[in-house]
Design a protein around this motif. Structure first.
Motif, PDB file in Angstrom:
ATOM      1  N   PRO A 278       0.828  -1.213   0.000  1.00 28.93           N
ATOM      2  CA  PRO A 278       0.000   0.000   0.000  1.00 28.93           C
ATOM      3  C   PRO A 278       0.859   1.260   0.000  1.00 28.93           C
ATOM      4  O   PRO A 278       1.924   1.303   0.617  1.00 28.93           O
ATOM      5  CB  PRO A 278      -0.799  -0.129   1.301  1.00 28.93           C
ATOM      6  CG  PRO A 278      -0.856  -1.598   1.561  1.00 28.93           C
ATOM      7  CD  PRO A 278       0.471  -2.141   1.098  1.00 28.93           C
ATOM      8  N   HIS A 303      -1.976   0.274  -5.291  1.00 30.03           N
ATOM      9  CA  HIS A 303      -2.320  -0.984  -4.624  1.00 30.03           C
ATOM     10  C   HIS A 303      -3.765  -1.356  -4.961  1.00 30.03           C
ATOM     11  O   HIS A 303      -4.586  -0.486  -5.277  1.00 30.03           O
ATOM     12  CB  HIS A 303      -2.158  -0.825  -3.108  1.00 30.03           C
ATOM     13  CG  HIS A 303      -2.227  -2.110  -2.350  1.00 30.03           C
ATOM     14  ND1 HIS A 303      -3.332  -2.479  -1.614  1.00 30.03           N
ATOM     15  CD2 HIS A 303      -1.332  -3.116  -2.221  1.00 30.03           C
ATOM     16  CE1 HIS A 303      -3.110  -3.648  -1.052  1.00 30.03           C
ATOM     17  NE2 HIS A 303      -1.898  -4.062  -1.408  1.00 30.03           N
ATOM     18  N   SER A 305      -6.066  -2.114  -3.085  1.00 29.74           N
ATOM     19  CA  SER A 305      -7.001  -1.444  -2.180  1.00 29.74           C
ATOM     20  C   SER A 305      -7.427  -0.091  -2.739  1.00 29.74           C
ATOM     21  O   SER A 305      -8.571   0.349  -2.542  1.00 29.74           O
ATOM     22  CB  SER A 305      -6.382  -1.270  -0.789  1.00 29.74           C
ATOM     23  OG  SER A 305      -5.204  -0.488  -0.851  1.00 29.74           O
ATOM     24  N   ASP A 306      -6.519   0.584  -3.469  1.00 34.39           N
ATOM     25  CA  ASP A 306      -6.881   1.847  -4.116  1.00 34.39           C
ATOM     26  C   ASP A 306      -7.887   1.607  -5.234  1.00 34.39           C
ATOM     27  O   ASP A 306      -8.774   2.437  -5.476  1.00 34.39           O
ATOM     28  CB  ASP A 306      -5.627   2.520  -4.684  1.00 34.39           C
ATOM     29  CG  ASP A 306      -4.644   2.932  -3.607  1.00 34.39           C
ATOM     30  OD1 ASP A 306      -5.062   3.608  -2.660  1.00 34.39           O
ATOM     31  OD2 ASP A 306      -3.466   2.560  -3.709  1.00 34.39           O
ATOM     32  N   LEU A 308     -10.158  -0.852  -5.358  1.00 35.47           N
ATOM     33  CA  LEU A 308     -11.454  -1.150  -4.736  1.00 35.47           C
ATOM     34  C   LEU A 308     -12.104   0.105  -4.171  1.00 35.47           C
ATOM     35  O   LEU A 308     -13.302   0.346  -4.354  1.00 35.47           O
ATOM     36  CB  LEU A 308     -11.277  -2.197  -3.642  1.00 35.47           C
ATOM     37  CG  LEU A 308     -10.682  -3.549  -4.063  1.00 35.47           C
ATOM     38  CD1 LEU A 308     -10.479  -4.442  -2.848  1.00 35.47           C
ATOM     39  CD2 LEU A 308     -11.582  -4.241  -5.074  1.00 35.47           C
ATOM     40  N   ARG A 309     -11.301   0.914  -3.490  1.00 36.53           N
ATOM     41  CA  ARG A 309     -11.846   2.119  -2.858  1.00 36.53           C
ATOM     42  C   ARG A 309     -12.321   3.131  -3.905  1.00 36.53           C
ATOM     43  O   ARG A 309     -13.417   3.694  -3.784  1.00 36.53           O
ATOM     44  CB  ARG A 309     -10.781   2.751  -1.966  1.00 36.53           C
ATOM     45  CG  ARG A 309     -11.254   4.013  -1.248  1.00 36.53           C
ATOM     46  CD  ARG A 309     -10.235   4.515  -0.254  1.00 36.53           C
ATOM     47  NE  ARG A 309      -8.956   4.801  -0.879  1.00 36.53           N
ATOM     48  CZ  ARG A 309      -7.877   4.060  -0.732  1.00 36.53           C
ATOM     49  NH1 ARG A 309      -7.915   2.968   0.011  1.00 36.53           N
ATOM     50  NH2 ARG A 309      -6.738   4.372  -1.321  1.00 36.53           N
TER      51      ARG A 309
END
Length: 401
Positions: A278, A303, A305-306, A308-309
């Protein structure tokens, strides 16, 4: 005097490392484990010593590309020894890009960056890609699959995840040499549109559409993703191997545009390389800087997670995520082997320096995926209708039939 000091530093580094590596100087002197060396570095001039005295993978790659040194040995051994020599695994990943680099992703700059990377030579890419010229991670349903079979399996994997159906409107953002749009139209009966910023790719796909009798069913446009006009018109969208060019600062605009182009209930599959850590924007040990300067100007990694967010913030519900990291390492080693088998032809087409860039880039990327420094995520998301996802099936079984 400085040369002798650097020679001493290199000799000491090799002795303390214990690596089966020999360095041959411009004057014929040899340093390191000569008897059992699996890799040989030939330094062509005294200034090349600087790359060896305090090495990083990026510095060594630059020296190789610029002809300051030659690398002899199996490319896998070269990467493994380089990793250990530079202690690359302990290097901190490069942080995400700073805000002042917004200019890297204007429409004009993105077009130049894409053309720099892809408008090298269609024939060059044809030397080492599969028959469809699919320039993205393959999907090896079994470890012994050929590259061509694994790329066809990848195309099917994407089409099945999107649950493509005859008559649907399908958009491929960054269509490359047309592998996915042609496959989706011929095998799944969709009306397909592919977009690219590459002149060479656009010309190549246009010719394929005509020669395969797909005019009216498949269209290729030379167009920026931000300028696709059909709001709310596409049933399904794929973005494969293009996401890396978007840039961290443009992620929201990217997913907002996808959401705007999708019909309510539509699905999108985003397939792209991501950082393994991340907040990282690229690899350490000077690799990110080498890639920026020689291979992918303007490329940025985020990442998962970026992903998805940001997708969620654009109104896209993330429904399925799959990390194909081992598949990309395997894909890249196939590409490296095929490129090396055609080294003479590649050098004739694009020149020796560019051949070296591609050889070290593909091999270095394969090593990075094998070591877990990079990941490859397929994220499937949907544009809901009153909180529901009418076109996403209840189980994953349909994806693997």
């Amino acid at each position: 005097m400085l040369d002798q000091l650097l020679v001493h530093q290199v000799r000491r580094r090799l002795e303390t490392s214990g690596l089966p590596l020999v360095v041959e100087l411009w004057n014929g002197e040899r340093l390191g484990a000569v008897a059992d060396a699996s890799v040989r570095l030939r330094l062509h001039r005294p200034t090349s010593l600087k790359a060896m005295a305090d090495p990083s993978l990026g510095v060594l790659a630059r020296a190789y590309v610029e002809g300051a040194l030659d690398l002899e040995g199996d490319i896998r051994d070269i990467l493994a020894l380089g990793d250990r020599l530079c202690n690359a695994s302990a290097c901190t990943p490069k942080p995400g890009s700073e805000g002042w680099k917004w200019w890297r992703h204007t429409r004009n700059q993105d077009r130049k960056n894409i053309q720099y990377h892809y408008d090298v030579s269609n024939d060059f890419y044809g030397l080492w890609l599969d028959a469809r010229r699919v320039y993205s991670c393959a999907y090896f349903k079994t470890p012994d699959m050929s590259l061509d079979a694994a790329q066809e399996a990848k195309l099917d994997h994407i089409c099945r995840k999107l649950d493509l159906r005859s008559g649907e409107r399908f958009l491929d953002i960054g269509c490359g040499w047309g592998g996915l749009v042609l496959h989706a139209a011929e095998r799944y009966g969709v009306q397909a549109v592919g977009i690219t910023l590459s002149d060479d790719q656009h010309a190549y796909v246009s010719q394929l559409i005509e020669s395969r009798g797909l005019t009216g069913r498949v269209e290729v446009r030379k167009l920026d993703y931000r300028d696709v006009p059909e709001r709310g018109c596409y049933d399904k969208i794929a973005s494969v191997g293009m996401f890396e060019h978007v840039g961290r600062a443009n992620l929201t605009a990217y997913f907002d545009q996808i959401a705007a182009l999708l019909k309510p209930g539509g699905l999108v599959l985003n397939h792209g390389i991501t950082a393994a850590t991340p907040a990282a924007g690229g690899l350490g040990s000077g690799i990110a800087e080498f890639v920026e300067d020689y291979v992918f100007p303007g490329g940025e990694l985020v990442h998962v997670s970026d992903v998805l967010r940001t997708a969620s913030g654009s109104g896209l519900e993330c429904l399925d995520a799959e990390n194909l990291r081992p598949h990309y390492g395997k894909t890249l080693w196939h590409w490296v082997t095929r490129l090396e088998q055609h080294a003479d032809a590649a050098s004739r087409l694009i020149g020796e320096q560019k051949y070296r860039i591609w050889r070290v880039y593909l091999a270095g990327s394969a090593h990075a995926f094998d070591r877990g420094w990079l990941e490859l995520w397929q994220v499937l998301a949907g544009k809901g209708v009153s909180g529901e996802q009418p076109n996403y099936r209840f189980s994953r079984e349909y994806q693997y039939r």
